[in-house]
Design a protein around this motif. Structure first.
Motif, PDB file in Angstrom:
ATOM      1  N   LEU A 211     -19.241  -6.513  -5.010  1.00  0.00           N
ATOM      2  CA  LEU A 211     -20.040  -6.418  -4.040  1.00  0.00           C
ATOM      3  C   LEU A 211     -21.848  -6.519  -4.379  1.00  0.00           C
ATOM      4  O   LEU A 211     -22.713  -6.038  -5.029  1.00  0.00           O
ATOM      5  N   ASP A 212     -22.472  -7.303  -2.955  1.00  0.00           N
ATOM      6  CA  ASP A 212     -23.228  -7.897  -3.748  1.00  0.00           C
ATOM      7  C   ASP A 212     -24.651  -6.964  -2.529  1.00  0.00           C
ATOM      8  O   ASP A 212     -24.995  -7.528  -1.824  1.00  0.00           O
ATOM      9  N   LEU A 213     -24.739  -6.299  -3.695  1.00  0.00           N
ATOM     10  CA  LEU A 213     -26.356  -5.309  -2.670  1.00  0.00           C
ATOM     11  C   LEU A 213     -27.088  -4.864  -3.198  1.00  0.00           C
ATOM     12  O   LEU A 213     -27.624  -5.048  -4.564  1.00  0.00           O
ATOM     13  N   ALA A 214     -27.750  -4.597  -2.080  1.00  0.00           N
ATOM     14  CA  ALA A 214     -29.823  -5.325  -2.203  1.00  0.00           C
ATOM     15  C   ALA A 214     -29.609  -3.751  -2.135  1.00  0.00           C
ATOM     16  O   ALA A 214     -29.137  -2.784  -1.623  1.00  0.00           O
ATOM     17  N   ASN A 215     -31.250  -3.343  -2.965  1.00  0.00           N
ATOM     18  CA  ASN A 215     -31.535  -1.431  -2.920  1.00  0.00           C
ATOM     19  C   ASN A 215     -30.587  -0.649  -3.176  1.00  0.00           C
ATOM     20  O   ASN A 215     -30.132   0.238  -2.852  1.00  0.00           O
ATOM     21  N   VAL A 216     -30.155  -0.792  -4.115  1.00  0.00           N
ATOM     22  CA  VAL A 216     -29.029  -0.383  -4.554  1.00  0.00           C
ATOM     23  C   VAL A 216     -29.720   1.481  -6.051  1.00  0.00           C
ATOM     24  O   VAL A 216     -30.671   0.197  -6.792  1.00  0.00           O
ATOM     25  N   LEU A 217     -30.377   2.557  -5.492  1.00  0.00           N
ATOM     26  CA  LEU A 217     -30.672   3.511  -5.794  1.00  0.00           C
ATOM     27  C   LEU A 217     -29.924   4.434  -7.160  1.00  0.00           C
ATOM     28  O   LEU A 217     -28.593   5.123  -6.387  1.00  0.00           O
ATOM     29  N   LEU A 218     -31.051   4.819  -7.633  1.00  0.00           N
ATOM     30  CA  LEU A 218     -29.603   6.330  -8.823  1.00  0.00           C
ATOM     31  C   LEU A 218     -30.362   7.474  -8.193  1.00  0.00           C
ATOM     32  O   LEU A 218     -31.470   7.924  -7.985  1.00  0.00           O
ATOM     33  N   ASP A 219     -29.376   8.019  -8.353  1.00  0.00           N
ATOM     34  CA  ASP A 219     -29.978   9.972  -8.116  1.00  0.00           C
ATOM     35  C   ASP A 219     -29.251  10.526  -8.830  1.00  0.00           C
ATOM     36  O   ASP A 219     -28.203  11.547  -8.072  1.00  0.00           O
ATOM     37  N   PRO A 220     -29.121  10.820 -10.447  1.00  0.00           N
ATOM     38  CA  PRO A 220     -28.176  11.515 -11.334  1.00  0.00           C
ATOM     39  C   PRO A 220     -28.442  12.871 -10.603  1.00  0.00           C
ATOM     40  O   PRO A 220     -27.114  13.344 -11.008  1.00  0.00           O
TER      41      PRO A 220
END
Length: 275
Positions: A211-220
């Motif tokens: 999956l080539d995704l842009a704008n992947v963010l983390l919310d641990p």
């Protein structure tokens, strides 16, 4: 509040509202008709069945070209693809038909439906007052660990914010649909906010799924889900070009249900560009 947690399960607030309204309608109808031993429970059940079937058929007809490549997906109502006005019209026609055939049913049915509608309206209004209409300001991080937030990514475009996790089966099923839409919809910003996992876990999942995704963010800490009032995954939030929350979707998105949500976003982007 978009969903309510009942033990290990999360139920959509809209479903709970409908359930509460139906129970009130059935109870009031029973009280009004008990002297004549007339209940409206069976009629309410038939109204619900008719509403679901007609609302689904109307939605599939509207987005038939999208469903054409996978015909069996028309039967999968988990994608939330319904046309509300068609369902309401079908339910009312069932009520009118039943009332016409059984005059004694009319008063309990009318009063019961009025009570249910009042309860639904009051609860819906109360829930809307608890919603956060603007983009949440929660601090997030990129996969590389850089701090950011949703507003920093908006850039004056409509935004689709998907809350997901790698362990969530419906999240995994809908991700290719969202990935394809991100590549296709240049006028809409897609953001994928991982809930409760670290960067290594998210990277492994994206790599394994190619999956080539842009704008992947983390919310641990999964704070975004709590802030928007959803304990359900996946949850997808739709913001217009001015950063206002205009729609939500709890559960798996299909190509058709996503297309139905994106259509008004494109209109908001076009209007914003003209201002």
């Amino acid at each position: 509040m978009l969903s309510v947690n009942l033990g290990p399960f999360a139920l959509s607030s809209s479903v709970l509202l409908l359930l509460a309204a139906g129970l009130v309608a059935a109870g009031v109808g029973y009280l009004i008709g008990r002297r004549q031993q007339i209940g409206i429970g069976n009629t309410l059940s038939d109204m619900l069945i008719a509403a679901v079937l007609v609302a689904r058929i109307a939605f599939v007809a509207r987005w038939f070209d999208t469903y054409r490549s996978a015909p069996w997906s028309m039967l999968d109502i988990r994608d939330g693809g319904f046309t509300p006005w068609a369902g309401v019209a079908a339910a009312l026609l069932v009520a009118i038909w039943r009332g016409w055939r059984r005059p004694a049913l009319r008063k309990p049915l009318i009063v019961g439906l009025a009570a249910g509608a009042l309860v639904w309206g009051a609860l819906f209004g109360a829930l809307r007052m608890t919603e956060q209409p603007a983009l949440p300001k929660l601090a997030l991080t990129t996969l590389d660990g850089a701090p950011t937030d949703l507003a920093a990514l908006a850039d004056g475009k409509p935004m689709v914010v998907n809350l997901w996790a790698s362990w969530c089966p419906p999240c995994r099923r809908e991700m290719p649909v969202l990935a394809a839409a991100q590549k296709r919809e240049s006028g809409v910003r897609f953001v994928f906010v991982n809930q409760g996992e670290d960067g290594a876990t998210a990277r492994r999942y994206l790599s394994a799924g190619q999956l080539d995704l842009a704008n992947v963010l983390l919310d641990p800490g999964a704070g975004l889900g709590r802030e928007v009032g959803s304990g359900m995954l996946p949850t997808t939030l739709f913001y217009d070009a001015n950063g206002r929350l205009v729609d939500t979707h709890l559960g798996e998105l299909s190509a058709a249900s996503l297309a139905s949500k994106l259509s008004p976003l494109r209109a908001s982007a076009s209007a914003a560009s003209k201002d």
